[in-house]
Design a protein around this motif. Structure first.
Motif: not given
Ligand code: SF4
Length: 277
Positions: A13, A15-16, A75, A98, A100, A162, A190, A193
């Motif tokens: 994703c 963030g990772v 994250t 992250c 989010y 998330t 998220c 996800t």
């Molecule tokens: S919140 Fe979403 S974008 Fe951020 S690391 Fe987790 S799964 Fe990935």
């Protein structure tokens, strides 16, 4: 003839991907570099970081840190208390939380400050939840499946880990609405996800076997596995291509094979497994 179909949304994703890309560019020859816990739930990636000299530490190690050290925050984020402890050691902090997750931490801090009781949907021991709970002085009520066994009094603020399942969120909101007089709810599951779960759900309904690729300790990969298993009894969770050998016999008659992967599974691992299949 076998058909191998990859889920429309699978793998890293935003963030990772961002955290892994940045972590591999960090080279601090004069000091020592650490991650607060494994950077992501994928042993192939963390193994490569170790080769690069980046070591994992736990909070107990903080008193041993020196100002020339660098600490990467993953994250999932960390609690305010841990952040302050790191600052007090004078280390360089590279914060890859992250955005989010930062949004959830801010909401929890704000509503806790306004006197709301915080409810978190998630896993009590998951580092993201532990970190979020740190933004309301560890006072949150945490439910892993949406059930509530405390009386709800006063104002309530509900958030989610998330990587939670939408179905658990709906259960929780239903339960809160039954008794709470006043509540605010932020569906912080998220989108990445959600997209991965929807794609996995759809694909697992059409195939004869389903392979979910990702770390065994990855929460979002485990949830993908659970979703697929509900629709397809022939669902298997593997970490990488090497683990295909153990399931080859079980999928030999499958004509259509679905592939999905958690948000912490790098592209090279997915490609290797697909080519190997
Ligand atoms: S919140 Fe979403 S974008 Fe951020 S690391 Fe987790 S799964 Fe990935």
């Amino acid at each position: 003839m076998k058909e191998i179909i990859r889920a429309a949304n699978s793998g890293f994703c935003f963030g990772v991907g961002r955290a892994v890309d940045e972590a591999f560019t960090i080279l601090r020859p004069e000091g020592k570099t650490y991650t607060m816990g494994p950077l992501i739930h994928n042993r192939d990636v963390t193994g490569k970081l170790t080769d690069q000299g980046i070591r994992e530490i736990t909070p107990e190690f903080i008193p041993m840190l020196n100002p020339e050290d660098t600490v990467i925050i993953r994250t999932h984020g960390i609690s305010m208390t841990l952040y302050d402890e790191l600052k007090a050691r004078g280390v360089e902090i590279i914060d890859l939380t992250c955005p989010y997750v930062i949004n959830i931490q801010k909401k929890v801090k704000e509503y806790h400050g306004k006197g709301y009781k915080i409810i978190i949907l998630g896993d009590l021991n998951h580092p993201e939840v532990v970190g979020i709970n740190g933004y309301c002085e560890n006072s949150a009520y945490i439910t892993k499946d949406g059930t509530i066994d405390i009386p709800l009094k006063g104002k309530i603020c509900v958030v989610s880990q998330t990587t939670e399942k939408q179905s658990n969120w709906l259960t929780l909101i239903g339960n809160v609405a039954k008794t709470a007089k006043e509540f605010v709810a932020f569906n912080t599951i998220c989108k990445a996800t959600e997209d991965r779960q929807k794609s996995a759900e759809e694909l697992s309904k059409e195939v004869d076997a389903m392979i979910v690729i990702g770390g065994k300790s990855s929460s979002n990969t485990t949830k993908l596995y659970e979703i697929c298993k509900r629709n397809c009894a022939n669902t298997f969770h593997i970490e990488n291509a090497k683990e295909l050998d153990a399931i080859r016999e079980k999928i030999k008659d499958a004509v259509k094979i679905g592939i999905t992967a958690g948000a912490s599974t790098p592209e090279w691992i997915i490609k290797e497994a697909m080519e190997n299949l």
